[in-house]
Scaffold this active site. Structure first.
Site, mmCIF file in Angstrom:
data_model
loop_
_atom_site.group_PDB
_atom_site.id
_atom_site.type_symbol
_atom_site.label_atom_id
_atom_site.label_comp_id
_atom_site.label_asym_id
_atom_site.label_seq_id
_atom_site.Cartn_x
_atom_site.Cartn_y
_atom_site.Cartn_z
ATOM 1 N N TYR A 147 0.830 -1.209 0.000
ATOM 2 C CA TYR A 147 0.000 0.000 0.000
ATOM 3 C C TYR A 147 0.871 1.269 0.000
ATOM 4 C CZ TYR A 147 -3.752 -3.320 1.114
ATOM 5 O OH TYR A 147 -4.630 -4.383 1.086
ATOM 6 N N HIS A 187 -0.095 -12.016 0.416
ATOM 7 C CA HIS A 187 -1.097 -11.131 -0.195
ATOM 8 C C HIS A 187 -1.932 -11.837 -1.274
ATOM 9 C CE1 HIS A 187 -1.783 -6.536 -0.601
ATOM 10 N NE2 HIS A 187 -2.871 -7.176 -0.909
HETATM 11 P P1 NAP Z 1 -14.046 -0.529 0.257
HETATM 12 O O1 NAP Z 1 -13.846 -0.603 1.716
HETATM 13 O O2 NAP Z 1 -14.963 -1.459 -0.417
HETATM 14 O O3 NAP Z 1 -14.454 0.952 -0.180
HETATM 15 C C1 NAP Z 1 -13.701 2.059 0.175
HETATM 16 C C2 NAP Z 1 -14.350 3.270 -0.462
HETATM 17 O O4 NAP Z 1 -15.638 3.470 0.129
HETATM 18 C C3 NAP Z 1 -13.568 4.533 -0.221
HETATM 19 O O5 NAP Z 1 -13.730 5.332 -1.365
HETATM 20 C C4 NAP Z 1 -14.295 5.183 0.962
HETATM 21 O O6 NAP Z 1 -14.204 6.573 0.967
HETATM 22 C C5 NAP Z 1 -15.698 4.770 0.678
HETATM 23 N N1 NAP Z 1 -16.485 4.704 1.907
HETATM 24 C C6 NAP Z 1 -16.173 4.034 3.050
HETATM 25 N N2 NAP Z 1 -17.142 4.177 3.955
HETATM 26 C C7 NAP Z 1 -18.087 4.958 3.383
HETATM 27 C C8 NAP Z 1 -19.317 5.458 3.830
HETATM 28 N N3 NAP Z 1 -19.774 5.142 5.050
HETATM 29 N N4 NAP Z 1 -20.041 6.247 2.982
HETATM 30 C C9 NAP Z 1 -19.583 6.541 1.745
HETATM 31 N N5 NAP Z 1 -18.412 6.083 1.269
HETATM 32 C C10 NAP Z 1 -17.667 5.287 2.079
HETATM 33 O O7 NAP Z 1 -12.659 -0.665 -0.531
HETATM 34 P P2 NAP Z 1 -11.224 -1.261 -0.326
HETATM 35 O O8 NAP Z 1 -10.328 -0.237 0.228
HETATM 36 O O9 NAP Z 1 -10.875 -1.863 -1.640
HETATM 37 O O10 NAP Z 1 -11.369 -2.493 0.696
HETATM 38 C C11 NAP Z 1 -11.219 -2.383 2.082
HETATM 39 C C12 NAP Z 1 -9.863 -2.901 2.555
HETATM 40 O O11 NAP Z 1 -9.665 -4.259 2.228
HETATM 41 C C13 NAP Z 1 -8.660 -2.211 1.885
HETATM 42 O O12 NAP Z 1 -8.491 -0.891 2.325
HETATM 43 C C14 NAP Z 1 -7.561 -3.172 2.235
HETATM 44 O O13 NAP Z 1 -7.127 -2.982 3.565
HETATM 45 C C15 NAP Z 1 -8.263 -4.502 2.033
HETATM 46 N N6 NAP Z 1 -8.041 -5.056 0.681
HETATM 47 C C16 NAP Z 1 -7.320 -6.203 0.565
HETATM 48 C C17 NAP Z 1 -7.069 -6.738 -0.691
HETATM 49 C C18 NAP Z 1 -6.290 -8.012 -0.807
HETATM 50 O O14 NAP Z 1 -5.896 -8.386 -1.926
HETATM 51 N N7 NAP Z 1 -6.042 -8.690 0.275
HETATM 52 C C19 NAP Z 1 -7.562 -6.124 -1.859
HETATM 53 C C20 NAP Z 1 -8.321 -4.957 -1.715
HETATM 54 C C21 NAP Z 1 -8.568 -4.453 -0.438
HETATM 55 P P3 NAP Z 1 -13.172 7.415 1.885
HETATM 56 O O15 NAP Z 1 -11.896 6.641 1.907
HETATM 57 O O16 NAP Z 1 -13.107 8.714 1.204
HETATM 58 O O17 NAP Z 1 -13.771 7.508 3.270
#
Ligand code: NAP
Length: 282
Positions: A52, A111
């Site tokens: 990240y 990962h």
């Molecule tokens: P997500 O949690 O599905 O979505 C994040 C997005 O939603 C951001 O734009 C955020 O905005 C927005 N958001 C969050 N809460 C909200 C709310 N209450 N109202 C409106 N918008 C909201 O996406 P993600 O980051 O892909 O997934 C979550 C975590 O999973 C990652 O951060 C990471 O730690 C992990 N991950 C792991 C892998 C893997 O391969 N292991 C892959 C992808 C993700 P703001 O940020 O502007 O608040």
């Protein structure tokens, strides 16, 4: 905040955690405030990775957010598959510990499946446990075939979790990965619970059901989605919120209770889709 046993670790971990991917792209001070507000509200599972921001998220955001609060946090990081040889894993872990300014991780994940022998990665994980650098280890983006390979190398009780893509419009894990992990007591951590920002539109067929259920409880559609995604006891979710307002919205999902009928309506509104051997990932 409800807690659940996190796989073989035997540790109680909150059902909702905090993702940190792409946090470096927003306002870093707000991201730090958001993570800290999350800790205050019991979202103490913090998920990060060396990937990240090329280490910047660990170094400049997560380390700041957890400074002075390390004991409260269930801290998870991940090694890149390209680093996941025996020596490479040990070295990558040291770099993450340094960036995070801590001497131990609660869980360390591969990962995604890579080309280095899995046996080397597992051996390195066990060495890191023995040395007290990590308390447990797990994997991410592992389908059943890869999980089967993994249990040839380690008892299922050694595998804390499988972190996988899971949101309303991507439920592929429910076909095989989720039951496989449940049968072996391995925690399933759903990532991108809001589809990495592509949340169902309110005017879509599924979105309309989400809106209706949310209205009935006077909550937001995202809170409904989060509760749906942790409706089974093996499941955890790690939404990412770079803004405090979003974080508070997500944290409030923990107290929502959906009825069996509402779960069934959501289940029908976001169909599972056909089975594929290929596990989707972001
Ligand atoms: P997500 O949690 O599905 O979505 C994040 C997005 O939603 C951001 O734009 C955020 O905005 C927005 N958001 C969050 N809460 C909200 C709310 N209450 N109202 C409106 N918008 C909201 O996406 P993600 O980051 O892909 O997934 C979550 C975590 O999973 C990652 O951060 C990471 O730690 C992990 N991950 C792991 C892998 C893997 O391969 N292991 C892959 C992808 C993700 P703001 O940020 O502007 O608040």
């Amino acid at each position: 905040m409800e807690q659940r046993v996190f796989g073989g670790t035997g540790k109680q971990v909150p059902v909702l955690g905090q993702g940190t991917w792409q946090m470096e792209e927003g306002d870093p001070d707000e991201a730090i405030r958001s993570l800290r507000a999350g800790l205050d509200l019991g979202l103490t599972h913090v998920d990060t990775a060396e990937l990240y921001g090329h280490g910047r998220v660990e170094e400049s955001i997560v380390s700041e957010a957890i400074a002075g609060r390390r004991q409260e946090v269930f801290l998870v990081s991940k090694v890149m598959p390209s680093n996941a040889t025996y020596a490479g894993t040990l070295a990558a872990c040291e770099r993450s510990l340094k960036r995070l300014r801590t001497d131990t991780l609660d869980c360390y994940l591969l990962h995604w499946p890579g080309s280095h022998p899995l046996e080397e990665t597992v051996r390195a994980f066990e060495k890191l446990v023995a040395d007290g650098k990590i308390r447990s280890w797990g994997v991410s983006n592992f389908g059943v075939a890869e999980l089967e390979e993994l249990v040839e190398l380690a008892e299922p009780e050694r595998i804390a979790c499988n972190q996988v893509l899971y949101h309303l419009e991507e439920r592929a894990i429910e076909h095989a990965v989720l039951p496989w992990c449940e049968a072996r007591g391995i925690a399933v951590v759903g990532y991108s619970p809001f589809g990495n920002g592509r949340f169902p539109r309110p005017d879509s067929p599924g979105g309309r059901v989400l809106e209706a259920v949310a209205r009935a409880h006077d909550v937001t559609p995202r809170q409904v989605a989060l509760q749906f995604l942790v409706r089974r006891p093996s499941l955890f979710a790690i939404p990412k919120a770079g803004r405090v307002a979003h974080l508070r919205d997500n944290a409030a999902a923990a107290s929502l209770k959906l009825s069996r009928d509402e779960l069934a309506r959501l289940d029908a509104a976001f169909p599972l889709g056909a089975y594929s051997d290929e596990l989707p990932m972001l």
